[in-house]
Design a protein around this motif. Structure first.
Motif, PDB file in Angstrom:
ATOM      1  N   GLN A 100      16.207  16.034  -7.731  1.00 16.96           N
ATOM      2  CA  GLN A 100      15.868  14.837  -8.479  1.00 16.96           C
ATOM      3  C   GLN A 100      15.864  15.103  -9.970  1.00 16.96           C
ATOM      4  OE1 GLN A 100      12.361  13.013  -6.886  1.00 16.96           O
ATOM      5  NE2 GLN A 100      13.039  13.347  -4.782  1.00 16.96           N
ATOM      6  N   ARG A 119      16.162  12.138 -12.176  1.00 16.78           N
ATOM      7  CA  ARG A 119      15.103  11.138 -12.089  1.00 16.78           C
ATOM      8  C   ARG A 119      14.090  11.352 -13.199  1.00 16.78           C
ATOM      9  NH1 ARG A 119      11.668  10.513  -6.799  1.00 16.78           N
ATOM     10  NH2 ARG A 119       9.979   9.212  -7.584  1.00 16.78           N
ATOM     11  N   ASP A 166      23.803  13.454  -7.836  1.00 17.64           N
ATOM     12  CA  ASP A 166      22.405  13.100  -8.064  1.00 17.64           C
ATOM     13  C   ASP A 166      22.394  11.590  -8.332  1.00 17.64           C
ATOM     14  OD1 ASP A 166      19.896  12.541  -9.195  1.00 17.64           O
ATOM     15  OD2 ASP A 166      19.766  14.498 -10.166  1.00 17.64           O
ATOM     16  N   TYR A 172      -1.658  -5.355  -6.970  1.00 16.33           N
ATOM     17  CA  TYR A 172      -2.214  -4.068  -6.570  1.00 16.33           C
ATOM     18  C   TYR A 172      -1.457  -2.932  -7.242  1.00 16.33           C
ATOM     19  CZ  TYR A 172      -3.722  -0.333  -3.393  1.00 16.33           C
ATOM     20  OH  TYR A 172      -4.213   0.836  -2.862  1.00 16.33           O
ATOM     21  N   ILE A 173      -0.138  -3.093  -7.289  1.00 16.94           N
ATOM     22  CA  ILE A 173       0.673  -2.062  -7.936  1.00 16.94           C
ATOM     23  C   ILE A 173       0.461  -2.088  -9.449  1.00 16.94           C
ATOM     24  CG2 ILE A 173       3.034  -1.382  -8.464  1.00 16.94           C
ATOM     25  CD1 ILE A 173       3.857  -2.147  -5.777  1.00 16.94           C
ATOM     26  N   PHE A 193      20.274   9.536  -9.252  1.00 12.38           N
ATOM     27  CA  PHE A 193      19.583   9.023 -10.427  1.00 12.38           C
ATOM     28  C   PHE A 193      20.445   9.108 -11.675  1.00 12.38           C
ATOM     29  CE2 PHE A 193      15.555   7.897  -8.849  1.00 12.38           C
ATOM     30  CZ  PHE A 193      15.361   8.684  -7.724  1.00 12.38           C
ATOM     31  N   SER A 227       0.838  -1.195   0.000  1.00 14.08           N
ATOM     32  CA  SER A 227       0.000   0.000   0.000  1.00 14.08           C
ATOM     33  C   SER A 227       0.874   1.247   0.000  1.00 14.08           C
ATOM     34  CB  SER A 227      -0.872  -0.029   1.255  1.00 14.08           C
ATOM     35  OG  SER A 227      -2.122   0.471   0.984  1.00 14.08           O
ATOM     36  N   HIS A 228       1.869   1.204   0.837  1.00 15.56           N
ATOM     37  CA  HIS A 228       2.815   2.322   0.934  1.00 15.56           C
ATOM     38  C   HIS A 228       3.530   2.551  -0.387  1.00 15.56           C
ATOM     39  CE1 HIS A 228       5.887   4.902   2.651  1.00 15.56           C
ATOM     40  NE2 HIS A 228       6.792   4.136   2.091  1.00 15.56           N
ATOM     41  N   ILE A 229       3.992   1.441  -0.979  1.00 10.56           N
ATOM     42  CA  ILE A 229       4.705   1.550  -2.257  1.00 10.56           C
ATOM     43  C   ILE A 229       3.771   2.111  -3.325  1.00 10.56           C
ATOM     44  CG2 ILE A 229       5.769   0.219  -4.126  1.00 10.56           C
ATOM     45  CD1 ILE A 229       7.010  -1.578  -2.127  1.00 10.56           C
ATOM     46  N   GLN A 230       2.548   1.629  -3.333  1.00 14.16           N
ATOM     47  CA  GLN A 230       1.580   2.096  -4.309  1.00 14.16           C
ATOM     48  C   GLN A 230       1.363   3.605  -4.172  1.00 14.16           C
ATOM     49  OE1 GLN A 230       0.099   1.706  -6.867  1.00 14.16           O
ATOM     50  NE2 GLN A 230      -2.025   2.290  -6.869  1.00 14.16           N
ATOM     51  N   PHE A 282       3.391   5.819  -3.052  1.00 12.07           N
ATOM     52  CA  PHE A 282       4.561   6.500  -3.595  1.00 12.07           C
ATOM     53  C   PHE A 282       4.559   6.499  -5.127  1.00 12.07           C
ATOM     54  CE2 PHE A 282       8.655   7.483  -4.870  1.00 12.07           C
ATOM     55  CZ  PHE A 282       9.131   6.441  -5.640  1.00 12.07           C
ATOM     56  N   LEU A 283       4.269   5.350  -5.721  1.00 10.52           N
ATOM     57  CA  LEU A 283       4.270   5.251  -7.187  1.00 10.52           C
ATOM     58  C   LEU A 283       3.217   6.168  -7.792  1.00 10.52           C
ATOM     59  CD1 LEU A 283       4.736   1.421  -7.716  1.00 10.52           C
ATOM     60  CD2 LEU A 283       6.352   3.218  -8.295  1.00 10.52           C
ATOM     61  N   GLN A 323       3.730   9.203 -10.446  1.00 13.97           N
ATOM     62  CA  GLN A 323       3.040   9.326 -11.732  1.00 13.97           C
ATOM     63  C   GLN A 323       2.418  10.698 -11.919  1.00 13.97           C
ATOM     64  OE1 GLN A 323       0.624   5.974 -13.092  1.00 13.97           O
ATOM     65  NE2 GLN A 323       2.630   5.595 -13.991  1.00 13.97           N
TER      66      GLN A 323
END
Lengths: 228, 267
Positions: free
Chosen positions: A83, A86, B107, B207-208, B109, A8-11, A13-14, A18
């Protein structure tokens, strides 16, 4: 923390990631639009009529770069500055194009290679990473190489438009550029591949110069004091 | 363009070329600028190379630790193996510390591709060890806690998240292998426990979905296949477990599944 909680936490963040990318994409699209406008303005120098109007084209392009600066200022607000890399892929293409366009404008104005700091100023960005949204040296070099291709085209079209001296000056410029690039130790990356194309530009321009010189056209231009 | 043969001609050409070279190099601002670019690029490439080398070491040691951990079920004293594995992982963490040092002030990344493979392998090894000890999934916090170096934490949890998902995908591959090994040993309970755990991880990844990095979607696909095989085997055990002599259980399993290798770290 259970497995479900962790995912859930990872989701979460993702999802946030996005959203940021979506915002960035929108701004980049605007940048791309402006870049196309600048390109349209500058493309016209390849035509005989456009040749005389180079100064006004450059001025017009510079006006459009104002818009670029504003848009990039907006882009900077969309993500945390530490970032940069990134999200770098999102604007890499358009940034290289903008470098090309800025470099081309300066060449048309001065027939010299614009330095990285000057390009950064035109775009309203930094040169050094720590100071903020910056122009990576590889993006600058890629933009320069795109311009080299444009110059080989310009050499050809100059002759067609009746300017027999410009190709020689372009030739000297490109050869110096090539010498510069040969100093670099490039790895097998996209920059290297782009650099590999430079030799074709060099060759094409050499052929134009050769065509002119064996026909005595360069001497003819000199004696008439031709300066177009 | 024809060059004139003959000494005079070639000497003239060579001189001309040298002169061009010399004048270009001595006075030109363009050349001076490119010399600076050369240094910048060299510095960056060198750092990238150093990171790749360290990451490779991390990968190798992590993989060896995983192979070591697979022997846990077939050996009387599991604790010895677990301690040895812990020591190996300490060495790996040292190496990761070197990565952190290289990345200080940078950085991260910009160099992500150089070290992500190694990090994923480490995560796989660390979570496997954790699972054997605690029968649970190691959390991001726990992984990060072991990776804090000096005062600055190398990667914030976001950077590691991608590595974690990748590593977890690798972990599940390793779990399937353990599953097979435990069945082969006639241990009937562990398979069901394992399948439960696998299912949790699979559901988490589902889920992801594909909102994560591309590598995660790939691993999810493989994970789905593995989970199917594991569930089939549990079914076989349940239905026929009491009838079949233990030594033939392994055959039932292998006839329904193919041997799963632990996932390679994705570069």
């Amino acid at each position: 923390m259970s497995v479900t909680e962790m995912f859930s936490h990872i989701q979460g963040f993702l999802s946030a990631d996005q959203d940021i990318r979506e915002d960035i994409r929108k701004v980049v699209q605007m940048l791309e639009q402006t870049a196309r406008e600048i390109l349209t303005v500058l493309q016209s120098v390849h035509q005989p009529s456009g040749f005389k109007e180079i100064p006004s084209k450059c001025a017009r392009a510079r006006e459009l770069f104002c818009t670029v600066r504003t848009t990039i200022a907006d882009l900077k607000t969309k993500f945390p500055m530490e970032q940069y890399y990134r999200f770098h892929e999102h604007w890499r293409f358009v940034l290289q194009r903008l470098v090309f366009l800025a470099t081309f404008v300066v060449y048309l104005e001065t027939e010299a290679l614009v330095i990285r700091e000057e390009v950064a100023k035109i775009l309203g960005i930094e040169v050094v990473r720590e100071k903020g949204f910056h122009l990576d040296v590889e993006d600058y070099l890629a933009g320069v190489l795109i311009m080299a291709s444009e110059l080989s085209r310009l050499a050809v079209n100059s002759v067609t438009s009746g300017d027999y001296t410009r190709p020689l000056r372009i030739s000297n410029f490109i050869n110096e550029l090539d010498s510069g690039f040969r100093l670099l130790n490039l790895k097998n990356d996209p920059l290297r591949k782009r650099y590999d194309g430079l030799k074709y530009d060099v060759k094409k321009i050499e052929e134009v110069v050769y065509d002119l010189s064996i026909r005595g056209l360069t001497k003819e231009a000199e004696t008439t004091g031709g300066d177009k | 363009m024809n060059r004139r043969e003959g000494e005079g001609g070639s000497r003239r050409n060579a001189d001309a070329a040298q002169d061009r070279e010399a004048s270009a190099q001595s006075s030109s601002p363009v050349i001076a600028a490119f010399k600076v670019f050369q240094q910048e690029l060299d510095t960056k490439h060198d750092k990238h190379e150093r990171l790749v080398k360290i990451s490779r070491d991390v990968t190798i040691e992590s993989k060896r630790t995983i192979f070591l951990l697979h022997r846990v079920t077939s050996v009387p004293n599991a604790e010895d193996i677990l301690n040895e594995a812990e020591l190996k992982l300490d060495a790996v963490r040292q190496k990761i510390g070197q990565i952190a040092e290289e990345l200080r002030g940078e950085d991260i990344f910009q160099f992500h591709r150089a070290f992500t493979g190694g990090i994923q392998e480490y995560v796989e090894a660390a979570s496997f060890l954790h699972y054997i000890r605690h029968r649970s999934l190691i959390s991001l916090e726990e992984i990060n806690a072991r990776l804090v170096f000096m005062k600055s934490e190398k990667e914030d949890s976001e950077g590691l998240s991608g590595g974690l998902s990748g590593g977890l995908g690798g972990l599940s591959g390793g779990q399937v292998l353990t599953f097979q090994v435990s069945v082969g040993n006639g241990d009937i309970d562990t398979p069901f426990q394992l399948s439960q755990f696998l299912r949790q991880i699979h559901d988490g990844f589902s889920y992801i979905g594909n909102t994560g990095p591309y590598e995660v979607s790939k691993k999810l696909h493989v994970l789905r296949q593995s989970l199917g095989k594991v569930e089939d085997a549990c079914y076989a055990l349940r239905v026929r477990g009491s009838e079949i002599p233990k030594h033939m259980l392994a055959d039932v399993f292998s006839s329904r599944t193919t041997h799963m290798e632990p996932e390679e770290g994705v570069v």
